[in-house]
Design a protein around this motif. Structure first.
Motif, PDB file in Angstrom:
ATOM      1  N   PRO A 196      38.038  20.176  33.729  1.00  0.00           N
ATOM      2  CA  PRO A 196      37.979  21.641  33.732  1.00  0.00           C
ATOM      3  C   PRO A 196      36.827  22.161  34.599  1.00  0.00           C
ATOM      4  CG  PRO A 196      38.222  20.787  31.497  1.00  0.00           C
ATOM      5  CD  PRO A 196      37.909  19.617  32.379  1.00  0.00           C
ATOM      6  N   GLU A 197      36.982  23.379  35.064  1.00  0.00           N
ATOM      7  CA  GLU A 197      35.931  24.008  35.862  1.00  0.00           C
ATOM      8  C   GLU A 197      34.801  24.499  34.953  1.00  0.00           C
ATOM      9  OE1 GLU A 197      35.642  24.333  39.129  1.00  0.00           O
ATOM     10  OE2 GLU A 197      37.519  23.285  39.535  1.00  0.00           O
ATOM     11  N   ARG A 198      33.551  24.318  35.430  1.00  0.00           N
ATOM     12  CA  ARG A 198      32.413  24.818  34.660  1.00  0.00           C
ATOM     13  C   ARG A 198      32.322  26.343  34.755  1.00  0.00           C
ATOM     14  NH1 ARG A 198      29.254  22.309  32.067  1.00  0.00           N
ATOM     15  NH2 ARG A 198      29.513  20.339  33.182  1.00  0.00           N
ATOM     16  N   LEU A 199      32.573  26.887  35.946  1.00  0.00           N
ATOM     17  CA  LEU A 199      32.550  28.337  36.134  1.00  0.00           C
ATOM     18  C   LEU A 199      33.931  28.889  35.811  1.00  0.00           C
ATOM     19  CD1 LEU A 199      30.714  30.667  37.058  1.00  0.00           C
ATOM     20  CD2 LEU A 199      31.620  30.334  39.372  1.00  0.00           C
ATOM     21  N   HIS A 201      30.226  38.459  34.963  1.00  0.00           N
ATOM     22  CA  HIS A 201      29.378  37.554  35.732  1.00  0.00           C
ATOM     23  C   HIS A 201      28.828  36.436  34.845  1.00  0.00           C
ATOM     24  CE1 HIS A 201      29.436  40.251  39.185  1.00  0.00           C
ATOM     25  NE2 HIS A 201      29.196  41.246  38.350  1.00  0.00           N
ATOM     26  N   ASN A 202      28.681  35.260  35.465  1.00  0.00           N
ATOM     27  CA  ASN A 202      27.956  34.151  34.835  1.00  0.00           C
ATOM     28  C   ASN A 202      28.688  33.603  33.604  1.00  0.00           C
ATOM     29  OD1 ASN A 202      25.831  32.357  35.002  1.00  0.00           O
ATOM     30  ND2 ASN A 202      24.301  33.744  34.133  1.00  0.00           N
ATOM     31  N   GLY A 261      30.784  22.307  28.681  1.00  0.00           N
ATOM     32  CA  GLY A 261      31.450  21.027  28.509  1.00  0.00           C
ATOM     33  C   GLY A 261      31.066  20.002  29.567  1.00  0.00           C
ATOM     34  N   GLY A 262      31.229  18.731  29.203  1.00  0.00           N
ATOM     35  CA  GLY A 262      31.029  17.646  30.152  1.00  0.00           C
ATOM     36  C   GLY A 262      29.633  17.078  30.221  1.00  0.00           C
ATOM     37  N   TYR A 263      28.666  17.747  29.636  1.00  0.00           N
ATOM     38  CA  TYR A 263      27.297  17.224  29.679  1.00  0.00           C
ATOM     39  C   TYR A 263      27.165  16.005  28.766  1.00  0.00           C
ATOM     40  CZ  TYR A 263      25.819  21.438  32.172  1.00  0.00           C
ATOM     41  OH  TYR A 263      25.664  22.450  33.098  1.00  0.00           O
ATOM     42  N   ARG A 281      35.625  23.579  26.881  1.00  0.00           N
ATOM     43  CA  ARG A 281      36.262  24.773  26.325  1.00  0.00           C
ATOM     44  C   ARG A 281      35.970  24.975  24.840  1.00  0.00           C
ATOM     45  NH1 ARG A 281      36.172  25.240  31.103  1.00  0.00           N
ATOM     46  NH2 ARG A 281      37.922  25.868  32.439  1.00  0.00           N
ATOM     47  N   ARG A 282      34.731  24.616  24.470  1.00  0.00           N
ATOM     48  CA  ARG A 282      34.289  24.843  23.087  1.00  0.00           C
ATOM     49  C   ARG A 282      33.030  25.694  23.040  1.00  0.00           C
ATOM     50  NH1 ARG A 282      35.267  24.839  18.833  1.00  0.00           N
ATOM     51  NH2 ARG A 282      34.796  23.030  17.586  1.00  0.00           N
ATOM     52  N   LEU A 283      32.169  25.589  24.063  1.00  0.00           N
ATOM     53  CA  LEU A 283      30.920  26.341  24.104  1.00  0.00           C
ATOM     54  C   LEU A 283      30.825  27.044  25.458  1.00  0.00           C
ATOM     55  CD1 LEU A 283      28.475  23.725  22.542  1.00  0.00           C
ATOM     56  CD2 LEU A 283      29.231  25.874  21.488  1.00  0.00           C
ATOM     57  N   LEU A 284      30.850  28.379  25.424  1.00  0.00           N
ATOM     58  CA  LEU A 284      30.834  29.172  26.641  1.00  0.00           C
ATOM     59  C   LEU A 284      29.618  30.079  26.639  1.00  0.00           C
ATOM     60  CD1 LEU A 284      34.601  30.260  26.604  1.00  0.00           C
ATOM     61  CD2 LEU A 284      33.612  28.165  27.552  1.00  0.00           C
TER      62      LEU A 284
END
Length: 263
Positions: free
Chosen positions: A2-5, A12-13, A18-20, A31-34
């Protein structure tokens, strides 16, 4: 992957944490913490995208005047929680040009102001209450995505992301990289805004100082987050003790957070 942005056109922003990777071999779920900027300007297409994720929690860290002026457009199916870090916006993300000009005509005031803001976010009772409640809401959210945001999605939100990723055992270097990502993803918007401001002001040292200070207010700096961290370490030894002793996050809550948001 998935895309981070996130593909949000009227905000904006908007970014996914995810992914860390964590220090103990886990990965933050996508797609759990935005972490985002304001939801006030979202259009219907943006709201549909967020509802499809689906976003189930909207945590608004802004002050009372900010939400009165620009209330969130809450995605369908999401529960909204107002958890003000400050009673009023101390980050200057929502203040008028006239208000800030009075304070920002002296060179260096923007940088110094932000250091004070980050120290206060680590120590103020309103911030403590907001971040405590944020952790409780996130621990209880076992389905769908949680959005946490302020106005620009960089300072109150950046502090929230630092605390949350620290609780999930994401390395400090990774957290700092995520924090500084704000400067890259908001660069075009920020520089266009500053250029327009300069066009409308007379040339001279006072204007130069104002523009430079506004740039400091509108961006993030590793020194800002470091100021919060050194304040935390001076009082509690390390971030873990800050989370467990100052914010009183229980072992059960920490375990639930890691269950919800790590794989």
């Amino acid at each position: 992957m998935p895309e981070r942005l996130l593909d949000i056109t009227s905000g904006h922003n908007f970014r996914d944490l995810g992914g860390y990777q964590t220090t103990d071999g886990h990965t933050v779920k996508w797609r759990r913490l935005l972490r985002t900027g304001s939801l006030a300007e979202l259009d219907d297409q943006d709201l549909t995208k967020l509802a499809r994720i689906p976003v189930t929690v909207d945590i608004d860290l802004r002050g009372f005047a900010e939400i009165k002026k620009d209330p969130d457009r809450v995605p369908a199916g999401a529960n909204y929680y107002h958890l003000p870090v400050f009673a009023e916006d101390e980050t200057d993300a929502s203040h008028s040009d006239e208000e800030i000009a009075k304070q920002m005509s002296k060179p260096g005031n923007g940088y110094r102001h932000m250091l004070v803001v980050y120290e206060r976010m680590a120590t103020m009772q309103s911030a403590k209450k907001a971040y405590q409640e944020m952790f409780a809401r996130l621990a209880a959210n076992d389905q769908g995505a949680a959005i946490f945001h302020c106005t620009a999605g960089k300072d109150r939100t950046g502090m929230a992301a630092f605390l949350l990723l620290s609780a999930l055992n994401v390395p400090r270097e990774t957290i700092l990289q995520d924090y500084l990502l704000t400067n890259r993803v908001t660069k075009d918007f920020r520089e266009h805004w500053l250029a327009q401001m300069r066009q409308n002001l007379p040339q001279g040292p006072t204007t130069d100082a104002l523009i430079n200070n506004r740039r400091e207010l509108a961006s993030v700096n590793s020194d800002y987050l470091t100021k919060a961290i050194t304040t935390i370490e001076a009082n509690y030894g390390d971030v873990h003790h800050y989370l467990t002793d100052y914010l009183a996050i229980s072992p059960t809550e920490l375990a639930q957070l890691r269950h919800n948001y790590l794989e």
